[in-house]
Scaffold this active site. Structure first.
Site, PDB file in Angstrom:
ATOM      1  N   LYS A  47       0.848  -1.196   0.000  1.00 53.63           N
ATOM      2  CA  LYS A  47       0.000   0.000   0.000  1.00 53.63           C
ATOM      3  C   LYS A  47       0.878   1.238   0.000  1.00 53.63           C
ATOM      4  O   LYS A  47       1.774   1.369   0.854  1.00 53.63           O
ATOM      5  CB  LYS A  47      -0.882  -0.037   1.239  1.00 53.63           C
ATOM      6  CG  LYS A  47      -2.182   0.718   1.144  1.00 53.63           C
ATOM      7  CD  LYS A  47      -3.037   0.382   2.362  1.00 53.63           C
ATOM      8  CE  LYS A  47      -4.330   1.119   2.396  1.00 53.63           C
ATOM      9  NZ  LYS A  47      -5.021   0.932   3.682  1.00 53.63           N
TER      10      LYS A  47
HETATM   11  O1  G3P Z   1      -9.482   2.175   4.579  1.00 56.60           O
HETATM   12  C1  G3P Z   1      -9.139   3.448   5.052  1.00 56.60           C
HETATM   13  C2  G3P Z   1      -9.669   3.641   6.401  1.00 56.60           C
HETATM   14  O2  G3P Z   1      -8.964   2.904   7.339  1.00 56.60           O
HETATM   15  C3  G3P Z   1      -9.809   5.044   6.813  1.00 56.60           C
HETATM   16  O3  G3P Z   1     -10.989   5.101   7.477  1.00 56.60           O
HETATM   17  O4  G3P Z   1     -12.645   6.019   8.996  1.00 56.60           O
HETATM   18  O5  G3P Z   1     -10.202   6.541   9.320  1.00 56.60           O
HETATM   19  O6  G3P Z   1     -11.470   7.536   7.432  1.00 56.60           O
HETATM   20  P1  G3P Z   1     -11.350   6.381   8.356  1.00 56.60           P
END
Ligand code: G3P
Length: 217
Positions: free
Chosen positions: A83
């Site tokens: 990634k």
């Molecule tokens: O897949 C990306 C994710 O982990 C981010 O999620 O909720 O931190 O924006 P969030």
């Protein structure tokens, strides 16, 4: 639509994997922090459990250092997707990894223009962040729709991996649009089973059943 689980919590992944719900896993530095585990150890454990792609993220910001880190992560298991962030250095590293046959997930994508670059750089997956766009009053789901249209226009093979999913509605909207993959926290995937009318209906059935005085076993 494939389901990836967005966590480095091995127990949570196992519960969903045992039900056949897991097509892959995504992690990031914040999720590794949350797990309290060593990145190499926990990622290996996840790769041993799940046969699909497991995203492990580099933390270097310059392409040559990203490549060094990514190659180390790729050695963990054959199902690692390296990634990288959607920066120019990240795209440079993506191209290098893809040329050597590694799966690459280009993350932190917030525009259709960025998604085009990820496809051109040979990414296996591009991760547009829906929730974080919604957070700033933009439309995350609309971005998925735009990328779907563009990728279909040119038959780009990069899979759209809808990320930063915060609720069940995000998942159903992505499914309607044709996102190839969603990655969501385990709690959001489990919440897909919930419906107030299911609870209400079950409650009524159980009350009526009790009145029959019967037993099945
Ligand atoms: O897949 C990306 C994710 O982990 C981010 O999620 O909720 O931190 O924006 P969030």
């Amino acid at each position: 639509m494939k389901f990836f689980v967005d966590t480095a919590d091995v127990a949570a992944i196992k519960e969903l994997n045992d039900l056949g719900m897991v097509d892959g896993v995504t992690t990031n530095p914040s999720l590794i922090l949350k797990s309290g585990r060593d990145i190499l150890e926990v990622t290996k454990e996840i790769c041993d459990m799940v046969s699909g792609p497991v995203s492990a993220e580099v933390v270097a910001t310059e392409a040559k250092d990203m490549i060094t880190e990514g190659l180390k992560l790729a050695k963990i298991a054959s199902n690692i997707a390296i990634k990288v962030p959607l920066t120019w250095d990240g795209l440079t590293a993506c191209k290098a990894f893809a040329s050597e046959g590694h799966m690459v997930n280009v993350t932190l994508c917030f525009s259709a223009a960025q998604a085009i670059l990820a496809a051109k750089a040979g990414a296996s997956f591009v991760s547009p962040f829906i929730g974080r766009l919604d957070d700033i009053n933009l439309d995350g789901v609309e971005l998925i729709d735009d990328i779907r249209t563009i990728y279909d226009n040119y038959d780009y093979k990069t899979e759209i991996l809808a990320a930063s999913i915060r609720n069940v509605n995000h998942i159903t909207e992505c499914a309607k649009i044709g996102a190839d993959v969603i990655t969501a926290p385990p709690a959001v995937i489990k919440a897909m089973a919930n419906h107030v009318l299911t609870d209400k209906g079950l409650d009524q059935f159980l009350k009526d059943w009790a009145k029959t005085g019967q037993k099945i076993v």
